[in-house]
Design a protein around this motif. Structure first.
Motif, short mmCIF file in Angstrom:
data_model
loop_
_atom_site.label_atom_id
_atom_site.label_comp_id
_atom_site.label_asym_id
_atom_site.label_seq_id
_atom_site.Cartn_x
_atom_site.Cartn_y
_atom_site.Cartn_z
N LYS A 183 0.82 -1.22 0.00
CA LYS A 183 0.00 0.00 0.00
C LYS A 183 0.85 1.27 0.00
O LYS A 183 0.56 2.22 -0.72
N GLY A 184 1.91 1.29 0.77
CA GLY A 184 2.78 2.46 0.82
C GLY A 184 3.40 2.77 -0.53
O GLY A 184 3.51 3.94 -0.92
N GLN A 185 3.81 1.74 -1.26
CA GLN A 185 4.37 1.94 -2.59
C GLN A 185 3.32 2.47 -3.55
O GLN A 185 3.60 3.34 -4.38
N ALA A 186 2.11 1.96 -3.44
CA ALA A 186 1.03 2.42 -4.30
C ALA A 186 0.68 3.88 -4.00
O ALA A 186 0.43 4.67 -4.90
N GLN A 187 0.68 4.22 -2.72
CA GLN A 187 0.39 5.61 -2.33
C GLN A 187 1.46 6.55 -2.86
O GLN A 187 1.15 7.67 -3.26
N ALA A 188 2.71 6.11 -2.86
CA ALA A 188 3.79 6.95 -3.38
C ALA A 188 3.64 7.16 -4.88
O ALA A 188 3.90 8.25 -5.40
N LYS A 189 3.18 6.14 -5.58
CA LYS A 189 3.01 6.23 -7.04
C LYS A 189 1.80 7.07 -7.42
O LYS A 189 1.86 7.87 -8.34
N TRP A 190 0.70 6.87 -6.73
CA TRP A 190 -0.54 7.56 -7.07
C TRP A 190 -1.00 8.40 -5.88
O TRP A 190 -2.02 8.12 -5.25
N GLY A 191 -0.25 9.42 -5.58
CA GLY A 191 -0.47 10.24 -4.40
C GLY A 191 -1.80 10.99 -4.34
O GLY A 191 -2.21 11.43 -3.28
N ASP A 192 -2.47 11.14 -5.48
CA ASP A 192 -3.75 11.84 -5.48
C ASP A 192 -4.89 11.00 -4.95
O ASP A 192 -5.97 11.52 -4.66
N LEU A 193 -4.67 9.69 -4.83
CA LEU A 193 -5.70 8.82 -4.27
C LEU A 193 -5.62 8.88 -2.75
O LEU A 193 -4.54 8.95 -2.17
N THR A 194 -6.74 8.84 -2.11
CA THR A 194 -6.80 8.95 -0.65
C THR A 194 -6.48 7.62 0.03
O THR A 194 -6.56 6.55 -0.59
N ASP A 195 -6.17 7.70 1.31
CA ASP A 195 -5.96 6.49 2.10
C ASP A 195 -7.19 5.60 2.06
O ASP A 195 -7.08 4.37 2.04
N ASP A 196 -8.36 6.21 2.06
CA ASP A 196 -9.60 5.43 2.03
C ASP A 196 -9.68 4.56 0.78
O ASP A 196 -10.13 3.42 0.85
N VAL A 197 -9.26 5.09 -0.36
CA VAL A 197 -9.28 4.31 -1.60
C VAL A 197 -8.39 3.09 -1.45
O VAL A 197 -8.78 1.98 -1.80
N PHE A 198 -7.20 3.29 -0.91
CA PHE A 198 -6.28 2.16 -0.75
C PHE A 198 -6.79 1.17 0.29
O PHE A 198 -6.60 -0.04 0.15
N ASP A 199 -7.44 1.67 1.33
CA ASP A 199 -8.00 0.77 2.35
C ASP A 199 -9.11 -0.09 1.76
O ASP A 199 -9.19 -1.28 2.05
N VAL A 200 -9.94 0.50 0.94
CA VAL A 200 -11.04 -0.26 0.32
C VAL A 200 -10.49 -1.21 -0.75
O VAL A 200 -10.96 -2.34 -0.88
N ALA A 201 -9.50 -0.77 -1.49
CA ALA A 201 -8.95 -1.59 -2.59
C ALA A 201 -8.41 -2.92 -2.07
O ALA A 201 -8.66 -3.97 -2.68
N GLU A 202 -7.67 -2.90 -0.98
CA GLU A 202 -7.09 -4.11 -0.39
C GLU A 202 -6.54 -5.08 -1.42
O GLU A 202 -6.78 -6.27 -1.37
#
Length: 66
Positions: A14-33
């Motif tokens: 998740k941290g790597q994905a957040q670094a790549k697509w920083g405009d997406l919120t934590d909530d999006v990554f939490d739901v994506a799982e």
């Protein structure tokens, strides 16, 4: 990397994905799982990309996880 492996290691990835697509919120990554289809849809929505580009971005990201 196998989709099951991605889902299983999502917390680490998740941290790597957040670094790549920083405009997406934590909530999006939490739901994506680790759900690549959901993530591609959110990339398409956030960045205004065509579906094909969003899916390609996710596939390319998955390849970097090996």
């Amino acid at each position: 990397m196998n989709k099951d492996i991605i889902a299983g290691k999502w917390t680490q990835i998740k941290g790597q994905a957040q670094a790549k697509w920083g405009d997406l919120t934590d909530d999006v990554f939490d739901v994506a799982e680790g759900n690549s289809e959901y993530l591609a849809g959110k990339l398409q929505e956030q960045y205004g990309w065509a579906r094909e580009r969003a899916e390609r971005e996710v596939r390319e990201f998955e390849k970097t996880l090996h």
